[in-house]
Design an enzyme around this catalytic site. Structure first.
Site, mmCIF file in Angstrom:
data_model
loop_
_atom_site.group_PDB
_atom_site.id
_atom_site.type_symbol
_atom_site.label_atom_id
_atom_site.label_comp_id
_atom_site.label_asym_id
_atom_site.label_seq_id
_atom_site.Cartn_x
_atom_site.Cartn_y
_atom_site.Cartn_z
ATOM 1 N N GLU A 4 -8.380 -51.964 19.835
ATOM 2 C CA GLU A 4 -8.439 -51.502 21.224
ATOM 3 C C GLU A 4 -9.823 -51.772 21.814
ATOM 4 O O GLU A 4 -10.837 -51.365 21.240
ATOM 5 C CB GLU A 4 -8.120 -50.004 21.278
ATOM 6 N N GLU B 94 -2.290 -47.577 16.683
ATOM 7 C CA GLU B 94 -3.065 -47.566 15.441
ATOM 8 C C GLU B 94 -2.270 -47.985 14.207
ATOM 9 O O GLU B 94 -2.784 -48.667 13.321
ATOM 10 C CB GLU B 94 -3.678 -46.180 15.216
ATOM 11 N N GLN C 205 -10.641 -47.258 16.896
ATOM 12 C CA GLN C 205 -11.751 -46.984 17.805
ATOM 13 C C GLN C 205 -12.630 -45.814 17.358
ATOM 14 O O GLN C 205 -13.858 -45.918 17.397
ATOM 15 C CB GLN C 205 -11.197 -46.733 19.202
ATOM 16 N N ASP D 243 -11.470 -40.182 14.264
ATOM 17 C CA ASP D 243 -10.415 -39.194 14.517
ATOM 18 C C ASP D 243 -9.059 -39.866 14.688
ATOM 19 O O ASP D 243 -8.020 -39.293 14.356
ATOM 20 C CB ASP D 243 -10.736 -38.399 15.788
ATOM 21 N N TYR D 244 -9.044 -41.087 15.219
ATOM 22 C CA TYR D 244 -7.782 -41.781 15.488
ATOM 23 C C TYR D 244 -7.166 -42.364 14.221
ATOM 24 O O TYR D 244 -6.029 -42.850 14.247
ATOM 25 C CB TYR D 244 -7.994 -42.907 16.506
ATOM 26 N N HIS E 131 -13.796 -36.585 19.153
ATOM 27 C CA HIS E 131 -14.729 -37.707 19.041
ATOM 28 C C HIS E 131 -15.903 -37.370 18.122
ATOM 29 O O HIS E 131 -16.944 -38.004 18.192
ATOM 30 C CB HIS E 131 -15.253 -38.116 20.420
#
Length: 807
Positions: free
Chosen positions: A498, A529, A551, A554-555, A596
């Site tokens: 991304e 993801e 990115q 956390d993702y 984040h």
């Protein structure tokens, strides 16, 4: 025909075949289908009699899989699920004997090439690698990526397998990789059950394939159920191709070509697959083949009966429209074969399958029988006047078809019962047990990593070099220079994620590189993801060197299923038969806010064994780790420090060449009073605290492990503890998270416990995620004040006179 011979299907081209040739192919196809059904029936019996632990089979899917196999060529790839046994037989990917060897969990890779007994039956894989980890010629073989049991999980890597063909087709710089592709004309075949099309990864993969326009041929076996749950609870309109009509391409828009065919109609299936794969291969677009009216005669698996949830009318329909029955009727009505000829063929097929099963079972037991006899002899030699040992030996001898568990357990018990005995006989037993322990570690515990010629441990170490006028630059610029140099060096490198392409990622590590190397090598993706990771896995399986960008750390949660179930277990579950050297690049630790600022390292350590976990403290170390990984062939996760991109670092002269060894911890500050182990962003906090503590008369030694998997292979932490005798672990994970892992490594594995003169402590983040804002960060994650006062408190407990309490 020898039992190890592979009877495979052939394409039907009515324009070139005589009727006799046509009859020969059709009869051969029926033979494969019938043998596969017999293997399913016999396999179920073997489970129910206790010879195998669990069984799941492909009965009812035989004809569509034969039709699909006719279009499958050398160089093509499969990413399927555990119903594809007929396809495996028809393509030669698996023999019936190998099928039973896997059912019995034979740990011999020659017996079960797919998994060496590590996966349950109907989990197929071809061996892409030689024993030393080097690649075979994948264009000369029919390829199957290693199956996983989680339904839908195969979809993510399927995107990458098909995307690789696009890169090989469109990027002339890859033409030299002759063993991986022939001008990108390979098709990636995917299969899935209708119920699993309800999963998010299916829709994510379908959308990604449509956007990328890649040669992906997706087959849905639709038997109208998901175990006991009917389609009305699974799929809108109870029809997956109906709801995917929006993906159908038209004159103005690219998309899928969608086909629908019934699973018992042999001629229509052959025609449909011939047409669909021709379009997929020649036009290089994705196709969907929805195979309806499929049956599942034995129900879902050996763990239950479908009579419990299917109506009598449904069961009668399934008997009538069983695909093998319908093909049989069609063959007789078309005068392709007589009833007498079919009877002979079917009788021979039953005998062949039974013989294959017996051979597989006997070969599985043969090695164990040798070990069993040896164990009994060793126990008897020790049991001269010990009735317990005599009973132990007798019980083992009386156990029919004893497996390795019973043999080794008996020997271990015999060793426990003779703890006080000193004799040559006991020494012989102990020696035998140690040899067997080593052999069993190889059988059941080996190859978490490929451990081949290109393992990271073989990458030559080269230190970063500088000169008098080396510039201080932003960390992001250093990373950018590293990527630039490596992309120039190795055309196999590709990166995608991304916001990675046009703007060069949100932190500018790839700034300008898409313009320099083109959109095929530095690519933007949608927010997806799971299939970003899957794209990387598929490309890695096909000989490329992918960097899959997530990115923020956390993702990673959105892709953890694919990372854990597929990538992390790939080398292990194939016993080194396949590899995918994908690098997952992300950033984490300190920033602002709940989503984040993540440092879920314990989750990563617990679920991603099989990946190298790199936690560089700055971009200089990160670049060195990338340089190592780009020159090796094992997967890794690299977590860059989110608050380090604009911090100044010195640009190395050899920015694309120097390497940081994996598993090598570094002492970044020497001290005498206490050892502090930390990583990532908290190291800067610890370093600042150490300066204040020095003014208070406390000398802190700081160790950066640099990678958590592997962890401190040279035991730098232990050497430090031998000097300081005190340990503090500082990190940003939750209490009892990664800090507990580090304590286990230092205290237990390295033996650091013996050198302590004070209780070891951990300083971590709070149990909740960080709230937004600087104050939220201060009161949630370890601060300089926290580190100073924790270390001072530890010294206070040790010497209250020298270090009086602060509070």
């Amino acid at each position: 025909m020898m039992l190890n011979d592979k009877l495979t299907t052939n394409p039907i081209d009515a324009s070139e075949l005589s009727f006799d040739d046509f009859k020969t192919i059709v009869i051969a196809d029926y033979k494969i289908a019938f043998e596969s059904r017999q293997a399913s029936l016999l396999g179920r019996k073997e489970v129910l009699t206790g010879k195998a632990k669990f069984g799941i089979f492909g009965d009812g899917k035989e004809l569509p899989q034969i039709a699909m196999a006719k279009a499958f060529q050398n160089g093509d790839w499969r990413s399927g699920y555990y119903r594809d046994q007929t396809f495996a037989f028809a393509t030669g990917i698996c023999t019936i004997k190998e099928f039973f060897a896997q059912l019995y969990a034979n740990p011999n890779v020659e017996a079960d090439p797919a998994s060496a007994g590590r996966q349950m039956n109907c989990h197929f894989a071809t061996r892409s690698l030689n024993e030393d980890g080097s690649w075979k010629d994948l264009t000369a073989m029919k390829n199957s990526s290693s199956d996983i049991a989680p339904t839908g999980g195969q979809m993510a890597r399927l995107v990458g397998l098909a995307y690789a063909s696009k890169l090989y087709r469109q990027n002339p710089e890859l033409n030299y990789l002759k063993n991986f592709s022939v001008e990108g004309n390979e098709v990636a075949f995917g299969t899935i059950g209708n119920a699993s099309t309800s999963e998010g990864v299916f829709f994510e993969a379908i959308n990604a394939a449509g956007v990328l326009q890649i040669p992906m041929a997706m087959s849905v076996w639709d038997d109208a159920y998901g175990i006991s749950v009917p389609a009305k609870y699974q799929t809108t309109k109870e029809d997956i191709s109906e709801i995917l009509k929006g993906f159908q391409r038209d004159e103005d828009n690219a998309g899928f070509e969608i086909y629908k065919v019934r699973g018992w109609d042999y001629p229509a299936l052959c025609e449909t697959y011939q047409q669909a794969i021709k379009v997929c291969r020649e036009e290089h677009i994705p196709v969907l083949i929805h195979v309806t009216e499929v049956t599942q005669p034995q129900g879902h698996s050996t763990s239950g009966s479908h009579e419990r949830y299917k109506s009598k009318a449904r069961l009668e329909w399934e008997k009538e429209f069983d695909c093998i029955r319908q093909m049989r009727i069609w063959m007789l009505e078309s005068a392709i074969v007589t009833e007498e000829e079919l009877a002979v063929l079917e009788d021979a097929a039953k005998k062949m399958v039974r013989e294959a099963q017996k051979e597989a079972w006997n070969e599985f037991l043969n090695d164990i029988k040798v070990e069993k006899d040896q164990a009994i002899a060793l126990i008897n030699a020790l049991a001269v006047s010990n009735p317990l040992l005599k009973k132990l030996s007798a019980n083992l001898a009386a156990t029919p078809d004893a497996q390795r568990k019973e043999v080794i357990s008996a020997v271990r018990k015999a060793l426990r019962l003779t703890l006080s005995v000193e004799s040559e006989e006991r020494n012989a037993m102990l020696s035998w047990y140690q040899e067997e322990k080593t052999a069993n570690e190889e059988r059941y515990n080996s190859r978490l990593f490929t451990d081949g010629l290109e393992s990271p441990i073989h990458v030559k170490h080269e230190a970063a070099s500088y000169h008098e006028d080396s510039k201080m630059i932003d960390g992001r610029e250093l990373l950018n220079a590293c990527f630039d140099a490596n992309f120039r060096r190795d055309p196999r490198l590709v990166a995608f994620g991304e916001d990675l392409g046009s703007i060069g990622d949100v932190n500018q590590g790839f700034a300008g590189l898409q313009a320099k190397f083109g959109e095929l090598r530095v690519t933007d993706t949608g927010i997806r993801e799971m299939t970003i990771v899957g794209q990387g896995i598929g490309l890695g399986l096909r000989g490329l060197k992918p960097i899959a960008e997530i990115q923020y750390l956390d993702y990673l949660l959105y892709a953890i299923n694919i990372l854990s179930d597929d990538l992390a277990s790939l080398s292990y579950r194939t016993k080194g038969g396949q590899k995918s050297p994908v690098i997952i690049r992300t950033r984490g630790h300190r920033l602002e806010g709940v989503w984040h600022s993540g440092s879920p390292i314990a989750m990563i350590l617990g679920s991603l064994r099989g990946l190298h976990i790199c936690v560089p403290r700055n971009m200089t170390q990160a670049a060195g780790m990338y340089n190592t990984l780009f020159r090796s062939d094992e997967p890794a996760l690299v977590i860059e420090c989110l608050n380090g991109y604009r911090l100044k670092e010195m640009m190395p002269d050899n920015v694309g060449e120097y390497t940081v060894p994996l598993g090598k911890a570094e002492v970044i500050r020497t001290g005498t009073d206490i050892t502090v182990v930390s990583y990532g962003s908290t190291l800067r906090v610890v370093e600042e605290a150490a300066e204040e503590l020095l003014k208070m008369g406390i000398s802190v030694e700081i160790i950066d492990p640099q990678t958590l998997l592997p962890f401190d292979q040279e035991q730098v932490c232990l050497a430090s503890l031998q000097k300081t005798n005190k340990l503090l672990v500082v990190d940003e994970d939750v209490p009892g998270g990664a800090s507990a892992y580090i304590l286990q490594q230092v205290m237990e594995k390295q033996g650091g416990y013996y050198y302590l003169d004070a209780q070891p402590q951990t300083l971590t983040a709070k149990a909740h995620r960080p709230p937004y804002g600087s104050d939220g960060d201060y009161f949630t994650k370890p601060s300089v004040d926290d580190v100073v006062e924790t270390i001072y408190g530890m010294l206070n407990k040790h010497n209250q006179q020298k270090y009086p309490a602060i509070y």
